[in-house]
Design a protein around this motif. Structure first.
Motif, PDB file in Angstrom:
ATOM      1  N   ARG A   1       0.819  -1.153   0.049  1.00  0.00           N
ATOM      2  CA  ARG A   1      -0.143  -0.025  -0.059  1.00  0.00           C
ATOM      3  C   ARG A   1       0.951   1.369   0.058  1.00  0.00           C
ATOM      4  N   ARG A   2       1.783   1.114   0.661  1.00  0.00           N
ATOM      5  CA  ARG A   2       2.838   2.356   0.991  1.00  0.00           C
ATOM      6  C   ARG A   2       3.584   2.544  -0.452  1.00  0.00           C
ATOM      7  N   THR A   3       3.993   1.539  -1.077  1.00  0.00           N
ATOM      8  CA  THR A   3       4.634   1.495  -2.248  1.00  0.00           C
ATOM      9  C   THR A   3       3.684   2.139  -3.424  1.00  0.00           C
ATOM     10  N   ARG A   4       2.484   1.638  -3.647  1.00  0.00           N
ATOM     11  CA  ARG A   4       1.537   2.152  -4.467  1.00  0.00           C
ATOM     12  C   ARG A   4       1.181   3.589  -4.359  1.00  0.00           C
ATOM     13  N   ARG A   5       0.927   4.247  -3.085  1.00  0.00           N
ATOM     14  CA  ARG A   5       0.962   5.488  -3.114  1.00  0.00           C
ATOM     15  C   ARG A   5       2.135   6.217  -3.412  1.00  0.00           C
ATOM     16  N   LEU A   6       3.226   5.957  -3.317  1.00  0.00           N
ATOM     17  CA  LEU A   6       4.639   6.579  -3.684  1.00  0.00           C
ATOM     18  C   LEU A   6       4.865   6.643  -5.339  1.00  0.00           C
ATOM     19  N   VAL A   7       4.514   5.291  -5.762  1.00  0.00           N
ATOM     20  CA  VAL A   7       4.383   5.154  -7.195  1.00  0.00           C
ATOM     21  C   VAL A   7       3.608   6.151  -7.884  1.00  0.00           C
ATOM     22  N   ALA A   8       2.209   6.179  -7.260  1.00  0.00           N
ATOM     23  CA  ALA A   8       1.225   7.182  -7.955  1.00  0.00           C
ATOM     24  C   ALA A   8       1.695   8.780  -7.728  1.00  0.00           C
ATOM     25  N   ALA A   9       2.326   9.055  -6.614  1.00  0.00           N
ATOM     26  CA  ALA A   9       2.848  10.500  -6.372  1.00  0.00           C
ATOM     27  C   ALA A   9       3.886  10.651  -7.511  1.00  0.00           C
ATOM     28  N   ARG A  10       4.926   9.829  -7.506  1.00  0.00           N
ATOM     29  CA  ARG A  10       6.008   9.903  -8.664  1.00  0.00           C
ATOM     30  C   ARG A  10       5.477   9.905 -10.063  1.00  0.00           C
ATOM     31  N   LEU A  11       4.422   9.514 -10.374  1.00  0.00           N
ATOM     32  CA  LEU A  11       3.700   9.280 -11.793  1.00  0.00           C
ATOM     33  C   LEU A  11       3.196  10.551 -12.070  1.00  0.00           C
ATOM     34  N   LEU A  12       2.354  11.270 -10.991  1.00  0.00           N
ATOM     35  CA  LEU A  12       2.023  12.520 -11.105  1.00  0.00           C
ATOM     36  C   LEU A  12       2.837  13.503 -11.221  1.00  0.00           C
ATOM     37  N   LEU A  13       3.853  13.557 -10.468  1.00  0.00           N
ATOM     38  CA  LEU A  13       5.088  14.319 -10.642  1.00  0.00           C
ATOM     39  C   LEU A  13       5.706  14.402 -12.102  1.00  0.00           C
ATOM     40  N   MET A  14       5.877  13.131 -12.490  1.00  0.00           N
ATOM     41  CA  MET A  14       6.525  13.039 -13.878  1.00  0.00           C
ATOM     42  C   MET A  14       5.493  13.480 -15.006  1.00  0.00           C
ATOM     43  N   LYS A  15       4.209  13.286 -14.810  1.00  0.00           N
ATOM     44  CA  LYS A  15       3.270  14.060 -15.810  1.00  0.00           C
ATOM     45  C   LYS A  15       3.169  15.463 -15.591  1.00  0.00           C
ATOM     46  N   HIS A  16       3.175  15.960 -14.419  1.00  0.00           N
ATOM     47  CA  HIS A  16       3.384  17.529 -14.382  1.00  0.00           C
ATOM     48  C   HIS A  16       4.573  18.010 -15.049  1.00  0.00           C
ATOM     49  N   GLN A  17       5.656  17.419 -14.874  1.00  0.00           N
ATOM     50  CA  GLN A  17       7.050  17.988 -15.345  1.00  0.00           C
ATOM     51  C   GLN A  17       7.010  17.850 -16.814  1.00  0.00           C
ATOM     52  N   ARG A  18       6.035  16.837 -17.326  1.00  0.00           N
ATOM     53  CA  ARG A  18       6.154  16.733 -18.945  1.00  0.00           C
ATOM     54  C   ARG A  18       4.970  17.385 -19.568  1.00  0.00           C
ATOM     55  N   GLU A  19       3.920  17.808 -18.953  1.00  0.00           N
ATOM     56  CA  GLU A  19       2.739  18.059 -19.596  1.00  0.00           C
ATOM     57  C   GLU A  19       1.909  19.353 -19.154  1.00  0.00           C
ATOM     58  N   TRP A  20       2.407  19.855 -17.825  1.00  0.00           N
ATOM     59  CA  TRP A  20       1.886  21.107 -17.355  1.00  0.00           C
ATOM     60  C   TRP A  20       2.472  22.387 -18.014  1.00  0.00           C
ATOM     61  N   ARG A  21       1.324  23.360 -18.328  1.00  0.00           N
ATOM     62  CA  ARG A  21       1.696  24.554 -19.052  1.00  0.00           C
ATOM     63  C   ARG A  21       0.869  25.406 -18.334  1.00  0.00           C
ATOM     64  N   PRO A  22       1.493  26.613 -18.121  1.00  0.00           N
ATOM     65  CA  PRO A  22       0.465  27.646 -17.496  1.00  0.00           C
ATOM     66  C   PRO A  22      -0.785  27.963 -18.440  1.00  0.00           C
ATOM     67  N   SER A  23      -1.992  28.157 -17.985  1.00  0.00           N
ATOM     68  CA  SER A  23      -2.898  28.609 -18.705  1.00  0.00           C
ATOM     69  C   SER A  23      -2.963  30.195 -18.863  1.00  0.00           C
ATOM     70  N   GLY A  24      -3.560  30.593 -19.986  1.00  0.00           N
ATOM     71  CA  GLY A  24      -3.598  31.881 -20.349  1.00  0.00           C
ATOM     72  C   GLY A  24      -2.163  32.753 -20.082  1.00  0.00           C
ATOM     73  N   GLU A  25      -2.183  34.039 -20.401  1.00  0.00           N
ATOM     74  CA  GLU A  25      -1.225  34.984 -20.297  1.00  0.00           C
ATOM     75  C   GLU A  25      -0.826  35.220 -19.037  1.00  0.00           C
ATOM     76  N   PRO A  26       0.425  35.722 -18.546  1.00  0.00           N
ATOM     77  CA  PRO A  26       0.711  36.197 -17.175  1.00  0.00           C
ATOM     78  C   PRO A  26      -0.053  37.755 -17.193  1.00  0.00           C
ATOM     79  N   LEU A  27      -0.145  37.973 -15.925  1.00  0.00           N
ATOM     80  CA  LEU A  27      -0.928  39.208 -15.785  1.00  0.00           C
ATOM     81  C   LEU A  27       0.020  40.505 -16.010  1.00  0.00           C
ATOM     82  N   THR A  28      -0.479  41.464 -16.444  1.00  0.00           N
ATOM     83  CA  THR A  28       0.434  42.788 -16.612  1.00  0.00           C
ATOM     84  C   THR A  28       0.442  43.452 -15.299  1.00  0.00           C
ATOM     85  N   ALA A  29       1.370  44.441 -15.179  1.00  0.00           N
ATOM     86  CA  ALA A  29       1.483  45.124 -13.800  1.00  0.00           C
ATOM     87  C   ALA A  29       0.456  45.702 -13.588  1.00  0.00           C
TER      88      ALA A  29
END
Length: 149
Positions: free
Chosen positions: A99-127
């Motif tokens: 159970r502990r190993t499955r939780r850790l693997v799931a967390a690592r997979l979500l981190l890997m997916k974030h590193q590969r696929e996450w992009r900020p949505s929209g344009e950054p705010l102006t001043a």
């Protein structure tokens, strides 16, 4: 699987970084074994045999995480009719470690997916947009200076 944002990724990374549980010390294994020997029937043995048995159990069980062993020993205390063998202890530890190993693997997979696929949505705010947002947050009701709230 969702793509998590940077805040969730930070929490997941903290979880992964802290996920190495402590290893047991000989005294902790000795205490667990002693409590089991008091609570469960076992054959009589000499002090030399008891020390040899403790050494065998220590050699076999020291690779497991301490929290996994502690949880397994509590399970064994409630379910065993006789002093458990190393194989019975290993069988009790396996699902806990799994159970502990499955939780850790799931967390690592979500981190890997974030590193590969996450992009900020929209344009950054102006001043100017940042200033407007700051004034809205400072006074969410939109009152002008000097107005009664």
């Amino acid at each position: 699987m969702p793509v998590v944002g940077p805040i969730s990724a930070g929490h997941l990374q903290a979880y992964v970084d802290a996920s190495v549980p402590p290893a047991p010390q000989l005294g902790q294994i000795e205490t667990m074994m002693g409590k089991l020997s008091i609570a469960l029937p076992k054959r009589e043995m000499s002090d030399e045999e008891a020390n040899e048995r403790l050494d065998l159990y220590w050699q076999a069980l020291k690779r497991h995480a301490l929290p996994d062993l502690q949880q397994a020993f509590m399970t064994l205390l409630r379910t065993c009719k006789f002093f458990p063998t190393i194989a019975e202890i290993e069988a009790a530890v396996a699902p806990i470690r799994g159970r502990r190993t499955r939780r850790l693997v799931a967390a690592r997979l979500l981190l890997m997916k974030h590193q590969r696929e996450w992009r900020p949505s929209g344009e950054p705010l102006t001043a100017d947009e940042v200033r407007q947002l700051g004034s809205i947050l400072a006074d969410p009701m939109g009152h002008k200076a000097g107005e009664a709230a």
